[in-house]
Design a protein around this motif. Structure first.
Motif, short mmCIF file in Angstrom:
data_model
loop_
_atom_site.label_atom_id
_atom_site.label_comp_id
_atom_site.label_asym_id
_atom_site.label_seq_id
_atom_site.Cartn_x
_atom_site.Cartn_y
_atom_site.Cartn_z
N LEU A 8 0.86 -1.18 0.00
CA LEU A 8 0.00 0.00 0.00
C LEU A 8 0.90 1.23 0.00
CD1 LEU A 8 -2.59 -0.80 2.83
CD2 LEU A 8 -2.86 -1.18 0.39
N VAL A 9 0.64 2.15 -0.89
CA VAL A 9 1.42 3.39 -0.95
C VAL A 9 0.47 4.55 -0.69
CG1 VAL A 9 2.83 4.90 -2.38
CG2 VAL A 9 3.12 2.42 -2.51
N ARG A 10 0.69 5.26 0.42
CA ARG A 10 -0.21 6.35 0.81
C ARG A 10 0.14 7.62 0.06
NH1 ARG A 10 0.05 5.93 6.11
NH2 ARG A 10 -1.79 4.62 6.18
N VAL A 11 -0.89 8.31 -0.38
CA VAL A 11 -0.74 9.56 -1.12
C VAL A 11 -1.53 10.64 -0.40
CG1 VAL A 11 -1.06 10.73 -3.34
CG2 VAL A 11 -0.55 8.27 -3.29
N ARG A 12 -0.85 11.68 0.06
CA ARG A 12 -1.52 12.81 0.71
C ARG A 12 -1.54 13.97 -0.29
NH1 ARG A 12 2.43 11.67 4.95
NH2 ARG A 12 1.52 10.32 6.52
N ALA A 13 -2.68 14.20 -0.89
CA ALA A 13 -2.78 15.28 -1.87
C ALA A 13 -2.59 16.63 -1.17
CB ALA A 13 -4.13 15.24 -2.57
N PRO A 14 -1.76 17.52 -1.72
CA PRO A 14 -1.61 18.84 -1.11
C PRO A 14 -2.97 19.54 -0.96
CG PRO A 14 0.06 18.50 -2.80
CD PRO A 14 -0.90 17.35 -2.89
N LEU A 15 -3.22 20.07 0.23
CA LEU A 15 -4.47 20.75 0.57
C LEU A 15 -5.69 19.84 0.43
CD1 LEU A 15 -3.86 24.24 -1.11
CD2 LEU A 15 -3.10 23.42 1.12
N GLY A 16 -5.47 18.51 0.38
CA GLY A 16 -6.58 17.58 0.26
C GLY A 16 -7.33 17.73 -1.05
N ARG A 17 -6.64 18.07 -2.12
CA ARG A 17 -7.29 18.41 -3.38
C ARG A 17 -6.48 17.87 -4.54
NH1 ARG A 17 -6.93 22.94 -7.00
NH2 ARG A 17 -8.98 23.67 -7.77
N LEU A 18 -7.14 17.16 -5.45
CA LEU A 18 -6.54 16.68 -6.69
C LEU A 18 -7.08 17.51 -7.85
CD1 LEU A 18 -7.12 12.82 -6.36
CD2 LEU A 18 -4.91 13.94 -6.15
N THR A 19 -6.19 18.13 -8.61
CA THR A 19 -6.66 18.71 -9.87
C THR A 19 -7.08 17.59 -10.81
OG1 THR A 19 -4.48 18.65 -10.91
CG2 THR A 19 -5.01 20.61 -9.58
N VAL A 20 -7.78 17.96 -11.87
CA VAL A 20 -8.19 16.94 -12.85
C VAL A 20 -6.95 16.23 -13.40
CG1 VAL A 20 -9.21 16.63 -15.15
CG2 VAL A 20 -10.38 18.04 -13.44
N ALA A 21 -5.91 16.98 -13.73
CA ALA A 21 -4.69 16.37 -14.28
C ALA A 21 -4.05 15.42 -13.26
CB ALA A 21 -3.71 17.45 -14.71
N GLN A 22 -4.03 15.81 -12.00
CA GLN A 22 -3.45 14.94 -10.98
C GLN A 22 -4.28 13.68 -10.79
OE1 GLN A 22 -3.29 17.86 -7.81
NE2 GLN A 22 -1.05 17.87 -7.83
N ALA A 23 -5.61 13.81 -10.82
CA ALA A 23 -6.47 12.63 -10.66
C ALA A 23 -6.27 11.65 -11.81
CB ALA A 23 -7.93 13.07 -10.58
N ILE A 24 -6.20 12.16 -13.03
CA ILE A 24 -5.98 11.29 -14.19
C ILE A 24 -4.59 10.66 -14.11
CG2 ILE A 24 -5.73 11.27 -16.70
CD1 ILE A 24 -7.94 13.45 -16.76
N GLY A 25 -3.59 11.46 -13.71
CA GLY A 25 -2.23 10.92 -13.58
C GLY A 25 -2.13 9.87 -12.49
N LEU A 26 -2.83 10.08 -11.37
CA LEU A 26 -2.83 9.09 -10.30
C LEU A 26 -3.50 7.80 -10.75
CD1 LEU A 26 -2.25 8.35 -7.34
CD2 LEU A 26 -4.45 9.37 -6.75
#
Length: 354
Positions: A8-26
């Motif tokens: 399991l690899v934990r990801v803490r999005a900065p400010l608890g927010r994924l941009t659309v590009a970050q969500a697609i990239g993740l």
């Protein structure tokens, strides 16, 4: 962390927010380097599942490129804070979070489970979410810093908040807080006498009506990469805000999402269970799904006595034990059972399933 289906690899999005590009990239990273499954945790973090030792370095490289993790592991470990998900640009919650990001190097190295809640809306909304140090609003509208386990906090301001937190975390370590592990277990007298009470907590449905987009519930916090991509691609969506309530706020979205906050499935806490977790001796989520409409109040189905999915008590707790379940009421996972060694069919019958 190793689980039954890989790392399991934990990801803490900065400010608890994924941009659309970050969500697609993740989503792409979860497919390429994991098994395509992603968890949303009760601290509003994400976990990419099914990662291997071989794929782990490439995954971290992609996460760094997306701006979703810090290339320095020590700095990343300090970035364990959670924002009230209805923050807006320039408000106290965002300003304190940005100031903390700018001063990560000044924060001491704390025990791994220590968390910081930045919850400075009109009234707290993260009261039941695990954290050790909390920025909150008082009923008079002032800011306070409160140590978990203490009803009152000490006054602070947006300008001094980060320095006050650094001082409190250094006190925690200087008084052997590392041995305690969590603030609630730490009995040393606080360095400043708390004297300000936080405002009464906001009801979550009220917060969600004022959020910058509709709430999309995610039963058990589990979604797959294709599902995350689809949410990011909905008309009008500019970002996904992570919440600790098993759901995402679709910032800018207007469509009515699936699984409203009132969905019974979102009341249920259930860990992945067997075979995904090597500690679990039972499957959990199939039983939890069948019980959701039958149980009034909160329900926690835990694969083992650790109770990872819900640290606080629930009205009904089912704890896996050697392939069967122990049932407790008003308790935590692993509490002494009221009824022991039950099979799933016996449990369903107890709650009126035919």
């Amino acid at each position: 962390m190793m689980a039954g289906d890989g790392l399991l690899v934990r990801v803490r999005a900065p400010l608890g927010r994924l941009t659309v590009a970050q969500a697609i990239g993740l989503s792409d990273a979860a497919r390429r380097h994991g098994n395509g499954q992603i968890d949303l945790t009760n601290r509003a973090a994400l976990q990419v599942r099914g990662v291997t030792e071989q794929s782990h370095p490439a995954l971290l490289g992609q996460l760094v490129a997306l701006g979703l993790t810090d290339p320095d592991p020590a700095r990343e470990a300090r970035r364990n804070f959670l924002l009230a998900p209805d923050w807006s640009a320039g408000d106290d919650t965002e300003n304190i979070a940005q100031s903390l990001l700018a001063r990560l190097d000044d924060l001491p190295d704390l025990p791994p489970k220590i968390g910081i809640a930045i919850d400075t809306g009109p009234a707290p909304c993260l009261t039941l979410v695990p954290a050790d140090f909390r920025f909150e609003r008082s009923s008079a509208g002032t800011l306070l810093l409160r140590a978990e386990g203490h009803a009152l906090g000490t006054p602070t301001t947006a300008e001094t908040a980060v320095q006050d937190l650094i001082a409190l975390t250094r006190w925690f370590l200087a008084t052997d807080g590392a041995t305690s592990g969590r603030m609630t277990r730490h009995k040393a007298p606080l360095p400043a006498h708390p004297k300000v009470a936080p405002a009464a907590a906001r009801p979550i449905p009220q917060l969600l009506t004022q959020a910058p987009g509709p709430f999309h519930g995610i039963p058990f916090g589990r979604l797959d990469a294709d599902g995350l991509t689809a949410l990011a691609g909905q008309q009008g969506v500019v970002a996904l805000r992570l919440t600790p309530w098993r759901g995402l706020i679709l910032e800018g979205g207007t469509a009515s999402p699936d699984h409203a906050f009132t969905d019974p499935l979102l009341r249920i806490d259930a860990c992945p269970g067997a075979p995904a977790c090597p500690q679990a001796s039972v499957a959990t989520r199939g039983l939890a799904t069948r019980l959701a409409p039958l149980v009034d109040g909160s329900l926690h189905v835990s694969g083992c006595a650790k109770g990872c999915a819900r640290p606080r008590p629930a009205d009904i707790v089912l704890t896996g034990n050697r392939g069967r379940f122990d049932l407790s009421r008003k308790a935590r996972a692993g509490s002494p059972p009221d009824q022991a060694s039950l099979a799933p069919d016996q449990i369903l019958a107890l709650f009126g399933s035919h």
